[in-house]
Design an enzyme around this catalytic site. Sequence first.
Site: not given
Ligand code: GDP
Ligand code: IMO
Ligand code: MG
Length: 409
Positions: A12, A15, A37-40, A198, A280, A310
């Site tokens: 998170d 990426k 499992n990922a959420g981008h 991850q 969530g 930042l």
């Molecule tokens: P990922 O799994 O690495 O792709 O990251 P996620 O999407 O799960 O979580 C990152 C969260 O931070 C998302 O809600 C993005 O919209 C938000 N985000 C990304 N870069 C920034 C930033 O520079 N500032 C803020 N405030 N939010 C950011």
């Molecule tokens: P992105 O790509 C954050 C965490 C889960 C749990 C552990 C194992 O969005 O960064 P799993 O279901 O993979 O066996 O769970 O890994 N986890 C993540 N935490 N970002 C993720 O992906 C994750 N994918 C798995 O919360 O602790």
């Molecule tokens: Mg994520």
Amino acid sequence: MKLVVIGAQWGDEGKGKIVDYLAERADVVVRFSGGANAGHTVVTEQATYKLHLVPSGILYPNCHVVLGTGMVVDPEALFRELGELSSQHVSWEGRVYLSDRAHLVLPRYRDLDRELESKRRVPIGTTGRGIGVAYSLKASRDGIRVADLYDPSIFSKLSKEDQEYLLPYQEKLKPLVIDLARFMYDHRNSKVLFEGAQGTLLDLDVGTYPFVSSGVSIAAGASLGGGVGPKGIDKVLGVFKAYSTRVGNGPFPTEFQGERDGEIGNRIRELGREYGVTTGRPRRCGYLDMVALRYACRVNTLDSLVLTHLDVYDDFDEIRVCVAYDIEGKKVEDFPSQIGMLNNAKPITRVFKGWKQKISHCSRFDELPKEAQEYIRFIENETETPIDIISVGYHRNQTIVRRGPWTVS
Ligand code: GDP
Ligand code: IMO
Ligand code: MG
């Protein structure tokens, strides 16, 4: 040119935002590990997109995206996601591909994932998406690959239930299926971005085992599950937040603690909207951890870092960073392998002055307040790694590029 983008913390890190930003100039984006499992998250003028399986290049109409060999793909989740993209007016037909060697996730894997979790003495806090089960079956050679759908000698030997479940996907997946080795060879002169899922500390081998996921989250994963060898990669970027977060259980040495750190944890969670994209769940928050970040730079041999979030520190009087751990009175600067040591680690922190102004409008490094510049330079010195990109907001355009990554230095 071949560029790898991975998470340098516990996932998170942003990426999705960074891959989307860089994908404007990419021909192909390949996801090389993990599954649903990922959420981008990608935020554009039009909408907010939440991607789980589909690589973050999908929003550029000329970009082709690949679900790579190292992934574990839940076909139900994939078509749900593609349906959501269609409903958000993203036309994906003809440019989403799936490696024939990727493994499939079945509904019974999800059930087993939850069952195993409920029986663990110390639960991992998995996402319940069947990820660990799929990778375990893969390693024990009992998994089902995409290619197996089209191989009667294998398919006919599956259980009746599995055959019935998978039958409709033979046809539905068919137009997406490719031989990734051939595809990458054909794209040997293209600009390819490898999107990690991850993060380094959730990697099966180098992460905080057993509180990890089951895929290869580190840069090496691009050459295991992305269809190229290590020599085929030109540059590796590691994305990290200005602070730390973690979802699920496991050690987190710099986690904010109510008594010690007051309201800062809740403030960061709200300002940074730190809630999981997939489940969530509220994310655990903590100080930036230089011990962990130095480790990530080393195990991934990072060429450069990408600093995100930042802006979340805009209103803070001071910013604290963990520079080493105090473990039972001993100063520790290398990331320990023992979970017990990580659990007992107390952060030794250094304090920086906050900049107390909004920075999301800044488009150049020299427009950032001097306090923010100082924070960035400190991290570069500590990690011996340049910070080439700085994200100052979640929007695609709120990105400062100091050195364009699409060149080899
Ligand atoms: P990922 O799994 O690495 O792709 O990251 P996620 O999407 O799960 O979580 C990152 C969260 O931070 C998302 O809600 C993005 O919209 C938000 N985000 C990304 N870069 C920034 C930033 O520079 N500032 C803020 N405030 N939010 C950011
Ligand atoms: P992105 O790509 C954050 C965490 C889960 C749990 C552990 C194992 O969005 O960064 P799993 O279901 O993979 O066996 O769970 O890994 N986890 C993540 N935490 N970002 C993720 O992906 C994750 N994918 C798995 O919360 O602790
Ligand atoms: Mg994520």
